[in-house]
Each structure stands twice: as C-alpha cells, then as structure tokens.
Design an enzyme around this catalytic site. Structure first.
Site, mmCIF file in Angstrom:
data_model
loop_
_atom_site.group_PDB
_atom_site.id
_atom_site.type_symbol
_atom_site.label_atom_id
_atom_site.label_comp_id
_atom_site.label_asym_id
_atom_site.label_seq_id
_atom_site.Cartn_x
_atom_site.Cartn_y
_atom_site.Cartn_z
ATOM 1 N N TYR A 248 3.653 9.538 6.649
ATOM 2 C CA TYR A 248 3.570 8.302 5.866
ATOM 3 C C TYR A 248 2.224 7.610 6.073
ATOM 4 C CZ TYR A 248 4.095 3.424 4.557
ATOM 5 O OH TYR A 248 3.896 2.189 4.011
ATOM 6 N N ASN B 297 -1.391 -3.017 9.804
ATOM 7 C CA ASN B 297 0.056 -2.881 9.926
ATOM 8 C C ASN B 297 0.518 -3.366 11.296
ATOM 9 O OD1 ASN B 297 2.396 -2.101 8.638
ATOM 10 N ND2 ASN B 297 2.377 -0.038 9.462
#
Length: 525
Positions: free
Chosen positions: A66, A208
């Site tokens: 991902y 993130n």
C-alpha cells in the site's frame, strides 16, 4: 545534542546490525524547542535506516504494498507501474498541501519537525537516510515549513499539515526562515541544502502520522505546567493578602484525601508560604465577636475559590501528568502506515496514524485549564469586591471613590475571556465527521483539539495576568511586603520591574497587562 536518552538494543535479522531505539524525554524536547539545542543522528542509526530502506526496495519486487505501488485511501485498489512510483509520492505531497487559515506558530512547526523526525528515525517507515538528515538540518537551521491551521482530521495522521512539511523538504512551497516567510528554495540555498529525492515511499511516510498534534501537544503541556505553577503562587499571595487560616492547605487535612495532585498542590502552597507572618494558625486563633449577638468578626471559613484550591488544582495537576505520559508514548511511537517490519521481513498494514490518544488528552487538558481560568477569575473577583473581602477598597481603588476607578476596567476582559474559554470547552475528540469517500469514517480531530486547547491556554495567561496585576497592587496598598514569606517577597520585588503600581490616578492598563503576560510566559523552575 542527541535527541534521545533511554536506550534499548535489539539485533536486526536483515542487516545484522546492533541498533538502538531511543526515547525522547520531555526535557529533551524542551531543550530543543526553547533552548535551541541541536539534534543529531548516530552512525548506527543511519546504517539501520539504510538497511530498512534497502529492505523495502527488495521487498516490493513482485509484491503489492500500500502506498508504494498502489494508490492511496479509497483509491488503494489501483496498482501503480514501477516507473510511476516516484511520481506517485510527489503527487501525494503536492495534492495534499491544501491547508488554509492562519499559519501556526513557529514553535508548533519546530515541534512538528522534531516529532516526525523521531518516528521516522526508528526505521519502521523505510525512508532514506537523506530524509532523516534533511529533517535534522531543517530543525538545526530553523527552517520551518509554513503549516496552516486548518486541514487535518487527525485520522490518517495530520495529512494536510504534514504535506506542507513534505512540500518544503522536496524544495517547494514556503518556509519561515529568520523570521520571514520565504520560498523554500531560497532558505535551502542559504544553508547549502538540496531538496529531497524520493526513493520508495518518502511522500506517504512524511505525511502519515500524528506529528503536528503531538508537537503542539507538547507545547501545550509545557505552557500548562507553567500555568499551574503560577496559579499556586498567585493563590499563596492571595492567602497573605487576606491572612487566611493555615488548616485548609495543611498536610494533616490534605493527606486524609488519597489523590496525589491534591497533596502536591497543598505541599506547594506550604512551601511557597513558609515563613509567612500573615497566615493565621487555626489552633492558636482567638475568635472575636462583633457585639453581644454572638456574630464572629472574621469569617470561620474562606470562600471556595480560596479554601478549595488544592482540591481544584489537584485534578488538573494529575491530568497534566497523564497527558505527559501519553504524549511521551506517542512521540516515541511509530505512527505510520504501513509499518515496515524488517525484523520479521514483513510489511504490516494498520492504523497507527490515528490520533485519538492525543485528541482525547488535548480535550482533557483544555477542560482543566478552563477550570483554572475560572478559579483565577473568582479569586480576582474576591480581590475586587470590598463587600466580600472586607479589607480592600473596591477594585483596589486608591483614588477618590466615585471619581477614580482603580482596576475596575480590568475585570471585564477577565470575565469575557473566561466566558470564551467556556464556549471553547466542547469536545473535538467526539466531533466525528466521516471523510475521504468514507474511508476515514471515524476520525480524531486531534490537531483541532491541540490548537483549540492552545487558544484556551493563551487566554488563561491573559486572565492570570489581570489577577497578578490586582494581587500585587493589593500587597502594595496594604504594605505587607515585609511580613510575607521569603518566596513571595521575591515575587513582589520582581513585580516592581514588571508593572507600575497604582497611585490613585487612572491610566490605561493594556500595555501593562501585555508586559505581565510576557513575563508569566517565561518558564521558571
């Protein structure tokens, strides 16, 4: 200085290197943010970081990971060709640099950089050595990416705020450098730095995480500790002004309650008041009557804003202590996704970027500081209201009553500011709005929580500045300096350099209050 202190060692299965995972402490963070200490990364850390980056490059060959060879969020089902993967990271950074509102304070930005450096340095994000070194240089050269207040929901991390950090690292956007907002390229050239080159997943790894809310949270922590210390000092000065009884902050009374914070506050009050000639001992007090009607001349017990200070400030102290534990754990955690677990040769997908821990603590911290501001305003009212204190002229007015007004005008900003604090007391932690095509369907609003908590904190400094002005003028009016405790005499002597005392004439107070606020914001031991 190294940015870490406590060390823990393990052996890397892949790189066969002895690596040290270290822990930032509150003292480390304070030194870097407020004492301009420099940060550094050891050679062993850099070797391990390189090994992690090399591992991911090998791992993704023939595998789907991902955010490396897929799209992001609700578009993760789209596989990205090898030759487009670096462009994918740049697209992520540029598209999410969408902040709005005011630029956040420089101290918040530096704290953000430090928090992001700390999590990426643990080698679970597989960023390049160059990324870490550039973050170190940004911190040490005070190159601070322009970050805006609005944009983050604190669920997949502080995506928007941290995208502005990443944008600057790749040489784009704007930074604050030497007190001015300038193009990033200009500041980097001044420091002989080159923009970051993407290797595998630097874009996603940089944005993130919880680093903005965590960094602001630490600033809030330091400011809140200082606020509690000042509220203890101001309360002790109130006790001297009104010659209170000693039993409500005594060890004997407060140790009958099991809460650590209450005991700590009571002890702090006793320490601050040691040697005072103004505090009355309950055990030796001779009670006097006004007349034959058996009415006491002096109140048996003080108002709650005076008498219950240990019980009011105690839980705030305890909450701050727990907030510090949570922030410490968060800043020393890996808050990325996916986590590159080199030791088990695995890539783990999850939600370590979620900001609920910090958001919840910022809401709790905010509530505690609101209560502190309420306590300060009520003590201020006690100083100003001659009908309840029975000792001072109205508003400590030293001129002609009716003609002059003393400090009357200063109560209005205290009252209105506390009211604003109370309005800001609603929770961000539970204020959930689904977003990102409902991929982020439960969010933390952590950065909002941290920023609003900071607004409450700074408001409260304005409130206690007014109380400081009032209580120091009360001491001067009563001429009790030489009877006070040694510590409070020091505070009163310092006040002579911070503010002018009332002389019976009416003057504007806004500049004086600003000076007092700046004085109170200076951290003391």
């Amino acid at each position: 200085m190294p940015i870490y202190s406590k060390r823990k060692y393990y052996k890397s299965k892949i790189a066969h290197l002895k690596f040290q995972t270290m822990q930032l402490t509150s003292e480390d963070i304070f030194d870097i943010l407020y004492r301009n200490k420099k940060v550094s990364i050891s050679d062993s850390e850099l070797k391990h970081l390189k090994a992690s980056n090399d591992f991911l490059k090998e791992y993704i060959k023939g595998k789907i990971v991902y955010g490396v060879n897929t799209g992001f969020g609700p578009m993760a089902q789209y596989v990205i060709d090898d030759e487009q993967q670096k462009q994918l990271q740049l697209n992520l950074i540029r598209s999410h640099a969408a902040g709005s509102g005011d630029v956040i304070d420089s101290i918040f930005i530096k704290a953000t950089l430090l928090a992001r450096l700390n999590t990426l340095s643990q080698a679970y994000s597989a960023v390049s050595v160059e990324t870490i070194q550039l973050l170190v240089n940004f911190i040490n050269h005070d190159i601070l990416p322009v970050i805006y207040q609005h944009g983050g929901v604190g669920a997949s991390g502080d995506l928007v705020q941290l995208s502005h950090v990443a944008l600057s690292l790749i040489g784009e956007g704007e930074v604050i450098y030497k007190g001015k907002i300038v193009p990033t390229e200009e500041a980097m050239q001044s420091c002989n730095l080159k923009p970051l080159r993407i290797t595998v997943r630097e874009g996603l790894a940089l944005i993130n995480g919880t680093s903005t809310m965590n960094g602001i949270g630490y600033v809030n922590l330091f400011l809140s500790k200082n606020l509690v210390n000042w509220m203890v000092r101001l309360s002790s000065l109130m006790y001297e002004v009104f010659s209170v009884y000693d039993d409500f902050f005594s060890e004997e009374l407060n140790n009958t309650k099991k809460h650590h914070g209450q005991r700590h506050i009571a002890k702090s009050l006793r320490d601050q008041l040691k040697g005072s000639k103004l505090i009355k001992k309950r055990t030796t007090e001779s009670y006097k009557f006004i007349d034959e009607s058996n009415v006491l001349e002096n109140k048996m017990q003080a108002y709650y804003s005076i008498r219950c200070t240990p019980q009011i400030l105690g839980p705030i102290h305890d909450s701050i202590q727990y907030t510090e534990d949570v922030l410490h754990n968060e800043i020393n955690s890996v808050n990325d996704n996916p986590v590159i677990h080199m030791e088990t040769e695995n890539v783990l997908h999850g939600g370590n970027f979620h900001g609920d821990y910090v958001s919840y603590e910022m809401d709790k911290l905010k509530l505690g500081i609101i209560k502190l501001s309420i306590l300060s305003e009520r003590q201020l009212n006690y100083l100003f209201n001659d009908r309840i204190n029975g000792k001072l002229p109205p508003f400590i007015n030293q001129g002609v009553l009716g003609l002059n007004l003393g400090l009357q005008g200063t109560q209005f900003p205290a009252t209105s500011t506390v009211s604003e604090n109370m309005t800001l007391g609603s929770s961000n932690y539970i204020n959930n709005i689904s977003t990102n095509n409902d991929n982020q369907d439960v969010v933390s609003m952590g950065t909002n929580a941290a920023l609003i908590a900071n607004r409450v904190i700074m408001n409260t400094y304005e409130v206690i500045a007014i109380q400081y002005l009032a209580v120091m003028n009360a001491i001067n009016y009563l001429d009790i300096e030489n009877q006070m405790s040694e510590k409070n005499q020091v505070l009163f002597n310092e006040a002579k350099n911070v503010m002018p005392f009332l002389d019976g004439t009416d003057k504007p107070h806004y500049k004086t209050l600003r000076n007092i606020k700046e004085y109170l914001l200076k951290f003391s031991n």
